[in-house]
Design a protein around this motif. Structure first.
Motif, PDB file in Angstrom:
ATOM      1  N   ASP A 163       0.874  -1.175   0.000  1.00  0.00           N
ATOM      2  CA  ASP A 163       0.000   0.000   0.000  1.00  0.00           C
ATOM      3  C   ASP A 163       0.909   1.222   0.000  1.00  0.00           C
ATOM      4  O   ASP A 163       1.368   1.678   1.049  1.00  0.00           O
ATOM      5  CB  ASP A 163      -0.917  -0.002   1.228  1.00  0.00           C
ATOM      6  N   LEU A 164       1.217   1.731  -1.188  1.00  0.00           N
ATOM      7  CA  LEU A 164       2.187   2.808  -1.319  1.00  0.00           C
ATOM      8  C   LEU A 164       1.713   4.089  -0.638  1.00  0.00           C
ATOM      9  O   LEU A 164       2.528   4.846  -0.088  1.00  0.00           O
ATOM     10  CB  LEU A 164       2.471   3.066  -2.800  1.00  0.00           C
ATOM     11  N   GLY A 167      -9.219 -15.777  -2.945  1.00  0.00           N
ATOM     12  CA  GLY A 167     -10.120 -14.770  -3.508  1.00  0.00           C
ATOM     13  C   GLY A 167      -9.552 -13.379  -3.427  1.00  0.00           C
ATOM     14  O   GLY A 167      -9.652 -12.582  -4.378  1.00  0.00           O
ATOM     15  N   LYS A 168      -8.918 -13.046  -2.283  1.00  0.00           N
ATOM     16  CA  LYS A 168      -8.305 -11.727  -2.126  1.00  0.00           C
ATOM     17  C   LYS A 168      -7.097 -11.578  -3.048  1.00  0.00           C
ATOM     18  O   LYS A 168      -6.841 -10.500  -3.596  1.00  0.00           O
ATOM     19  CB  LYS A 168      -7.864 -11.528  -0.669  1.00  0.00           C
ATOM     20  N   ALA A 169      -6.340 -12.660  -3.205  1.00  0.00           N
ATOM     21  CA  ALA A 169      -5.111 -12.589  -4.005  1.00  0.00           C
ATOM     22  C   ALA A 169      -5.388 -12.308  -5.477  1.00  0.00           C
ATOM     23  O   ALA A 169      -4.623 -11.622  -6.140  1.00  0.00           O
ATOM     24  CB  ALA A 169      -4.313 -13.874  -3.849  1.00  0.00           C
ATOM     25  N   VAL A 170      -6.467 -12.850  -5.989  1.00  0.00           N
ATOM     26  CA  VAL A 170      -6.752 -12.688  -7.419  1.00  0.00           C
ATOM     27  C   VAL A 170      -7.687 -11.510  -7.686  1.00  0.00           C
ATOM     28  O   VAL A 170      -7.882 -11.129  -8.841  1.00  0.00           O
ATOM     29  CB  VAL A 170      -7.366 -13.981  -8.014  1.00  0.00           C
ATOM     30  N   GLY A 171      -8.265 -10.935  -6.641  1.00  0.00           N
ATOM     31  CA  GLY A 171      -9.188  -9.806  -6.830  1.00  0.00           C
ATOM     32  C   GLY A 171      -8.457  -8.485  -6.990  1.00  0.00           C
ATOM     33  O   GLY A 171      -7.272  -8.369  -6.663  1.00  0.00           O
ATOM     34  N   VAL A 172      -9.138  -7.503  -7.515  1.00  0.00           N
ATOM     35  CA  VAL A 172      -8.592  -6.153  -7.660  1.00  0.00           C
ATOM     36  C   VAL A 172      -8.853  -5.385  -6.375  1.00  0.00           C
ATOM     37  O   VAL A 172      -9.992  -5.281  -5.919  1.00  0.00           O
ATOM     38  CB  VAL A 172      -9.238  -5.406  -8.846  1.00  0.00           C
ATOM     39  N   ARG A 173      -7.793  -4.848  -5.779  1.00  0.00           N
ATOM     40  CA  ARG A 173      -7.915  -4.142  -4.507  1.00  0.00           C
ATOM     41  C   ARG A 173      -7.422  -2.713  -4.695  1.00  0.00           C
ATOM     42  O   ARG A 173      -6.262  -2.476  -5.042  1.00  0.00           O
ATOM     43  CB  ARG A 173      -7.110  -4.855  -3.413  1.00  0.00           C
ATOM     44  N   ALA A 174      -8.319  -1.764  -4.495  1.00  0.00           N
ATOM     45  CA  ALA A 174      -8.012  -0.354  -4.739  1.00  0.00           C
ATOM     46  C   ALA A 174      -6.807   0.067  -3.917  1.00  0.00           C
ATOM     47  O   ALA A 174      -6.733  -0.177  -2.707  1.00  0.00           O
ATOM     48  CB  ALA A 174      -9.210   0.507  -4.399  1.00  0.00           C
ATOM     49  N   GLY A 175      -5.861   0.714  -4.580  1.00  0.00           N
ATOM     50  CA  GLY A 175      -4.701   1.264  -3.883  1.00  0.00           C
ATOM     51  C   GLY A 175      -3.586   0.287  -3.609  1.00  0.00           C
ATOM     52  O   GLY A 175      -2.547   0.671  -3.077  1.00  0.00           O
ATOM     53  N   LYS A 176      -3.781  -0.991  -3.948  1.00  0.00           N
ATOM     54  CA  LYS A 176      -2.768  -2.014  -3.641  1.00  0.00           C
ATOM     55  C   LYS A 176      -2.025  -2.442  -4.897  1.00  0.00           C
ATOM     56  O   LYS A 176      -2.590  -2.486  -5.977  1.00  0.00           O
ATOM     57  CB  LYS A 176      -3.427  -3.244  -3.018  1.00  0.00           C
ATOM     58  N   VAL A 177      -0.759  -2.795  -4.730  1.00  0.00           N
ATOM     59  CA  VAL A 177      -0.002  -3.422  -5.811  1.00  0.00           C
ATOM     60  C   VAL A 177       0.698  -4.654  -5.241  1.00  0.00           C
ATOM     61  O   VAL A 177       0.891  -4.774  -4.040  1.00  0.00           O
ATOM     62  CB  VAL A 177       1.046  -2.471  -6.426  1.00  0.00           C
TER      63      VAL A 177
END
Length: 332
Positions: free
Chosen positions: A201-202, A322-332
């Motif tokens: 989370d930059l 599920g979390k690993a493959v999902g798109v998470r806002a603000g995360k890289v």
């Protein structure tokens, strides 16, 4: 364009105002114009959030409640006006004591807030979301610091690590930079599952950097002395290593040299560069599974032995996948 794209993805675009202002002649005109427009808009938005925070704090004070400002709300209350526009904020996180929750909710509903969402079960972390149609963000009212309570057990009561600050006609507790840093790390690593998933989370790393350069700064000795358990130590040092390597913060060498934090950092870089590795690298989570189970057992006073190693449950694996493959806002 890759820099602007990464900034947009990590919700750090307003921070590019420093680059644009310092190196105007070296940055394309359209990029300068875009960044300055986003920054100006964010200044206006955060000005409205600040006015909203002042009103909410005063309303709670009138009912005998002095709240603790968390995360972005604390940053908003302490950032000089000229720097108020660098942080993108979604809502205002505010904490009150358990015995004050009803009065705090009553104070906010009395000035027009409605409750679209709140915790539903006794075992769920307590929160109430409050919003008004005239505001640009919601208030997230909580009665405990973010993340598992076991990570705060050596810190004592939150107000003990805060100072009273004036906000308009109201007063609120503002955490010290060290306590703010602890909460940001616990939020990212455990409440947002970043430690298990290998996320970066930059935006919060930049906030940690700014906290360290703020008045008082982060007291590294105090931060580490209050951390108990191998799991939290690994997570803390993983974040501090990223802070040093990615943003050049002078973190003590002793806090960025152990094997597991360095392995986690390499994993995070690998996943950021090659997202296809996110699923296979979930296997690294088993390194700290035993530590997690032991510390959770202490927190909940469980009589069941969690010391022996075993695979995560099928539900846990499915959740993390599920979390690993999902798109998470603000995360890289």
């Amino acid at each position: 364009m890759s820099v602007v794209g990464l900034a947009n993805q990590t919700l750090t675009t307003p921070w590019l105002i420093d680059v644009v202002d310092k190196f105007t002649s070296m940055v394309p005109d359209d990029v300068c114009a875009c960044v300055r427009d986003i920054y100006r808009r964010n200044v206006r938005r955060n000005d409205r959030l600040f006015a909203q925070l002042e009103e909410a704090v005063a309303a709670m004070n009138d009912r005998g409640v002095t709240p603790v400002l968390l995360k972005g709300a604390a940053t908003l209350a302490t950032t000089p006006y000229g720097r108020r526009g660098v942080r993108l904020m979604a809502d205002l996180d505010v904490m009150v004591r358990p015995e004050e929750t009803e009065r705090a909710v009553a104070a906010l509903t009395a000035i027009g807030y409605e409750i679209p969402d709140r915790s539903r079960s006794a075992g769920q972390r307590w929160y109430v979301e409050l919003n008004r149609s005239c505001d640009v963000g919601a208030i997230d009212l909580q009665r405990s610091a973010p993340g598992p309570a076991c990570f705060y057990r050596d810190f004592g009561h939150a107000p003990d690590h805060c100072r009273l600050a004036q906000l308009g006609r109201g007063t609120a507790y503002i955490p010290t930079p060290t306590f703010q840093a602890l909460m940001l790390i616990i939020h990212d690593q455990f409440q947002d599952y970043g430690y298990w998933l290998g996320d970066i989370d930059l935006r919060h790393l930049v906030e940690l950097r700014d906290l360290n350069y703020s008045a008082g700064g982060i007291d590294w000795a105090e931060l580490t002395s209050q951390v108990s358990g191998k799991l939290m130590r690994n997570a803390l040092e993983s974040q501090l290593l990223a802070l040093a390597e990615l943003l050049g913060v002078d973190v003590p060498l002793s806090l960025r040299s152990r094997f597991i934090p360095r392995l986690q950092f390499v994993r995070r870089l690998m996943q950021a560069r090659f997202p296809v590795t996110r699923v296979p690298l979930l296997a690294i989570t088993v390194l700290d599974l035993g530590n997690y189970r032991r510390e959770a057992a202490i927190e909940y006073a469980s009589k069941r032995s969690h010391g022996s190693w075993s695979m995560p449950s099928a539900d846990t694996l499915q959740f993390l996948l599920g979390k690993a493959v999902g798109v998470r806002a603000g995360k890289v």
